[in-house]
Scaffold this active site. Structure first.
Site, PDB file in Angstrom:
ATOM      1  N   CYS A  33       0.829  -1.213   0.000  1.00  0.00           N
ATOM      2  CA  CYS A  33       0.000   0.000   0.000  1.00  0.00           C
ATOM      3  C   CYS A  33       0.858   1.254   0.000  1.00  0.00           C
ATOM      4  O   CYS A  33       0.351   2.346  -0.206  1.00  0.00           O
ATOM      5  CB  CYS A  33      -0.945   0.009   1.201  1.00  0.00           C
ATOM      6  SG  CYS A  33      -0.087   0.027   2.790  1.00  0.00           S
ATOM      7  N   ASP A  35       2.495   2.533   2.533  1.00  0.00           N
ATOM      8  CA  ASP A  35       2.455   3.280   3.779  1.00  0.00           C
ATOM      9  C   ASP A  35       3.710   3.014   4.621  1.00  0.00           C
ATOM     10  O   ASP A  35       4.274   1.924   4.586  1.00  0.00           O
ATOM     11  CB  ASP A  35       1.203   2.918   4.582  1.00  0.00           C
ATOM     12  CG  ASP A  35      -0.052   3.411   3.874  1.00  0.00           C
ATOM     13  OD1 ASP A  35       0.088   4.188   2.923  1.00  0.00           O
ATOM     14  OD2 ASP A  35      -1.152   3.022   4.278  1.00  0.00           O
ATOM     15  N   CYS A  59      -2.493   5.506   5.820  1.00  0.00           N
ATOM     16  CA  CYS A  59      -3.945   5.640   5.820  1.00  0.00           C
ATOM     17  C   CYS A  59      -4.472   5.984   7.220  1.00  0.00           C
ATOM     18  O   CYS A  59      -3.738   5.945   8.204  1.00  0.00           O
ATOM     19  CB  CYS A  59      -4.568   4.336   5.337  1.00  0.00           C
ATOM     20  SG  CYS A  59      -4.473   3.032   6.556  1.00  0.00           S
ATOM     21  N   CYS A 103      -3.229  -2.822   8.563  1.00  0.00           N
ATOM     22  CA  CYS A 103      -2.667  -1.507   8.900  1.00  0.00           C
ATOM     23  C   CYS A 103      -2.152  -1.499  10.336  1.00  0.00           C
ATOM     24  O   CYS A 103      -1.161  -0.836  10.643  1.00  0.00           O
ATOM     25  CB  CYS A 103      -3.714  -0.419   8.731  1.00  0.00           C
ATOM     26  SG  CYS A 103      -4.616  -0.533   7.177  1.00  0.00           S
TER      27      CYS A 103
END
Ligand code: FES
Length: 145
Positions: A33, A35, A59, A103
């Site tokens: 992603c 991140d 995020c 996450c």
């Protein structure tokens, strides 16, 4: 979709920033992603985490989980901080949607990476702590989003 606690920590993240001359710094990313999260720990001679800060390029769920994770490790011993798993962080946030569970791994791994850095600098071993990876995307069995 998100609990009130997640929204609160996303909108008012705690412990954002950096610590100069930190006892340990850990940076972990997820190439899938894109991140990235960095955690700074200030640990005293007794092995107590006096201060913790984070920076997240990621995020909303990553911001909220890092914020909660920093709150959970602050004031704890290094050993206790090892108990702050992504599951514990998610529980403290009243859950995350399934697609956002990965996450929360970023926060756990970034703390582990910072603890690893601290342990290496001080020539100690922390029970249960393994060498951290810099990209947790490789560990995921399947795309989680
Ligand atoms: Fe990458 Fe949440 S940490 S999508």
């Amino acid at each position: 979709m998100y609990s009130e606690k997640v929204m609160d920590h996303f909108q008012n993240p705690r412990n954002v920033g950096e610590i100069e001359d930190a006892s340990g710094v850990g940076t972990v990313g997820n190439a899938r992603c894109g991140d990235i999260m960095r955690i700074f720990l200030d640990i005293d001679e007794e092995g107590i985490i006096r201060d913790v800060k984070f920076k997240t390029f990621g995020c909303g769920a990553a911001v909220a989980t890092s914020s909660m994770a920093t709150e959970l490790v602050k004031g704890k011993t290094v050993r206790e901080a090892m108990q702050v798993t992504n599951k514990a962080v998610m529980e403290a946030l009243d859950g995350l949607p399934p697609v956002k569970v990965h996450c929360s791994l970023l926060a756990e791994e970034a703390i582990h990476a910072a603890l690893w850095d601290y342990a290496e600098k001080n020539g100690i071993t922390i029970e249960g702590l393994e060498r951290p990876v810099s990209d947790i995307g490789e560990q995921e069995e399947e795309p989680a989003y």
